[in-house]
Design a protein around this motif. Structure first.
Motif, PDB file in Angstrom:
ATOM      1  N   ILE A   1       0.838  -1.200   0.000  1.00 11.46           N
ATOM      2  CA  ILE A   1       0.000   0.000   0.000  1.00 11.46           C
ATOM      3  C   ILE A   1       0.871   1.248   0.000  1.00 11.46           C
ATOM      4  O   ILE A   1       0.624   2.204  -0.738  1.00 11.46           O
TER       5      ILE A   1
ATOM      6  N   ALA B   1       2.266   1.897  -3.319  1.00 14.34           N
ATOM      7  CA  ALA B   1       1.253   2.370  -4.263  1.00 14.34           C
ATOM      8  C   ALA B   1       0.928   3.844  -4.079  1.00 14.34           C
ATOM      9  O   ALA B   1       0.384   4.480  -4.981  1.00 14.34           O
ATOM     10  N   THR B   2       1.261   4.402  -2.909  1.00 18.50           N
ATOM     11  CA  THR B   2       0.932   5.801  -2.644  1.00 18.50           C
ATOM     12  C   THR B   2       2.032   6.764  -3.070  1.00 18.50           C
ATOM     13  O   THR B   2       1.888   7.973  -2.923  1.00 18.50           O
TER      14      THR B   2
ATOM     15  N   ARG C   1     -10.243  10.862  -3.969  1.00 20.13           N
ATOM     16  CA  ARG C   1      -9.123   9.933  -3.871  1.00 20.13           C
ATOM     17  C   ARG C   1      -8.242  10.349  -2.687  1.00 20.13           C
ATOM     18  O   ARG C   1      -7.924  11.522  -2.513  1.00 20.13           O
TER      19      ARG C   1
ATOM     20  N   GLY D   1      -4.633   8.140  -3.922  1.00 19.21           N
ATOM     21  CA  GLY D   1      -4.992   7.372  -5.107  1.00 19.21           C
ATOM     22  C   GLY D   1      -6.106   6.369  -4.905  1.00 19.21           C
ATOM     23  O   GLY D   1      -6.587   5.767  -5.873  1.00 19.21           O
ATOM     24  N   PHE D   2      -6.565   6.183  -3.669  1.00 17.83           N
ATOM     25  CA  PHE D   2      -7.605   5.195  -3.377  1.00 17.83           C
ATOM     26  C   PHE D   2      -8.959   5.865  -3.167  1.00 17.83           C
ATOM     27  O   PHE D   2      -9.051   6.961  -2.614  1.00 17.83           O
ATOM     28  N   ASP D   3     -10.010   5.176  -3.592  1.00 19.17           N
ATOM     29  CA  ASP D   3     -11.382   5.616  -3.359  1.00 19.17           C
ATOM     30  C   ASP D   3     -11.764   5.248  -1.921  1.00 19.17           C
ATOM     31  O   ASP D   3     -11.758   4.064  -1.574  1.00 19.17           O
TER      32      ASP D   3
ATOM     33  N   ARG E   1     -14.701   2.556  -1.937  1.00 14.00           N
ATOM     34  CA  ARG E   1     -14.393   1.273  -2.561  1.00 14.00           C
ATOM     35  C   ARG E   1     -13.172   0.610  -1.940  1.00 14.00           C
ATOM     36  O   ARG E   1     -13.093  -0.616  -1.838  1.00 14.00           O
ATOM     37  N   ASP E   2     -12.202   1.440  -1.514  1.00 17.18           N
ATOM     38  CA  ASP E   2     -10.959   0.908  -0.940  1.00 17.18           C
ATOM     39  C   ASP E   2     -10.850   1.301   0.530  1.00 17.18           C
ATOM     40  O   ASP E   2      -9.804   1.790   0.988  1.00 17.18           O
TER      41      ASP E   2
ATOM     42  N   LYS F   1      -7.857   0.088   2.728  1.00 14.18           N
ATOM     43  CA  LYS F   1      -6.576   0.686   2.356  1.00 14.18           C
ATOM     44  C   LYS F   1      -6.485   2.131   2.850  1.00 14.18           C
ATOM     45  O   LYS F   1      -5.460   2.550   3.381  1.00 14.18           O
ATOM     46  N   VAL F   2      -7.579   2.883   2.683  1.00 18.40           N
ATOM     47  CA  VAL F   2      -7.582   4.274   3.135  1.00 18.40           C
ATOM     48  C   VAL F   2      -7.444   4.345   4.651  1.00 18.40           C
ATOM     49  O   VAL F   2      -6.666   5.138   5.191  1.00 18.40           O
TER      50      VAL F   2
END
Length: 269
Positions: free
Chosen positions: A4, A7-8, A71, A74-76, A79-80, A83-84
């Motif tokens: 994660i 990805a950020t 976002r 980068g994450f919703d 939906r995510d 992760k958030v």
């Protein structure tokens, strides 16, 4: 977690595009667009009912916007959500901590780490160490074994901030962190947030009085159901913007260093 964090990289901490939200048909936010870069310290201000807390809840994924895009690294957030939540530390405006059974300060600070691990996963040595470090960061390491209910209002706020810090967030979302806080505690919190942002932690704080933060923040987001202004304090704290936000002329004093200080902000009911 490592995946994660990878990805950020090279993405903005917050991106909000054309976001609108209503409660039972009553519009709370209309067509909000702004972005926050990693490591920025942003104050959110506006009158009561302007949508400040609603905005935080949308960023956390607690509310889903009617339209627009959100976002967080980068994450919703909807939906995510998991992760958030692994990237965010949140300090709510007010929180009732049960006194039956009475919780110790260490229990409160460890709540965030416990929530991330899940009910069936025991707390580790590292969890306890991170909680202690967070409590030390807010200057309350000596109250580790004290009952939370025995602390002053300002101390309780600092413990709740420690809880948000204990999860080692990349983004801190704070809703009125200075409510009920005395001046020394307020200054300590501001200095801590300033240090964190300089180390790369993104901070978004809803405040009713921006003046104590003026020398530390990068930007102000001025809100009243729609985005009135967003930018540096000097650009945002203009008479025309304050009239649009508050419906009245807000006296602004410019100090010798060139910083603008509005004489009052909103109050939260």
């Amino acid at each position: 977690m490592k995946g994660i964090m990878e990805a950020t990289k090279d993405v903005r901490a917050i991106e909000v595009e054309n976001v609108s939200f209503s409660y039972n048909g009553v519009r709370a936010l209309t067509d909000i667009t702004f972005s926050v870069d990693e490591g920025e310290f942003v104050a959110v201000m506006g009158p009561n009912g302007s949508g400040k807390t609603t905005l935080l809840r949308i960023l956390l994924g607690m509310l889903k916007p009617e339209s627009g895009k959100v976002r967080v690294f980068g994450f919703d957030p909807c939906r995510d959500a998991e992760k958030v939540q692994s990237l965010v530390g949140f300090m709510p405006q007010k929180e009732h901590i049960s006194t039956k059974p009475p919780l110790l300060v260490k229990d409160v600070v460890l709540m965030g780490r416990a929530a991330r691990k899940g009910i069936l996963s025991p707390l580790s040595k590292e969890d306890v160490e991170k909680a202690r470090e967070a409590l030390e960061a807010v200057g309350l390491e000596k109250v580790w074994d004290t009952k939370f209910s025995e602390l002053s209002g300002g101390q309780q706020q600092r413990v709740l901030l420690a809880r948000a810090l204990a999860v080692e967030p990349k983004l801190l979302l704070l809703d009125e962190p200075f409510n009920g806080v005395d001046i020394p505690s307020q200054n300590r919190i501001i200095e801590l947030l300033d240090r964190l942002s300089k180390k790369g932690v993104t901070v978004l704080a809803v405040v009713h009085n921006v003046s104590p933060l003026i020398h530390h923040i990068d930007k102000i987001l001025l809100l009243n159901k729609e985005l009135i202004a967003y930018g540096s304090p000097g650009d945002v704290l203009m008479p025309e913007n304050m009239i649009k936000a508050y419906g009245a002329i807000i006296p602004i004093i410019v100090c010798e260093e060139g910083f603008a200080h509005p004489l009052f902000g909103d109050t939260h009911g």
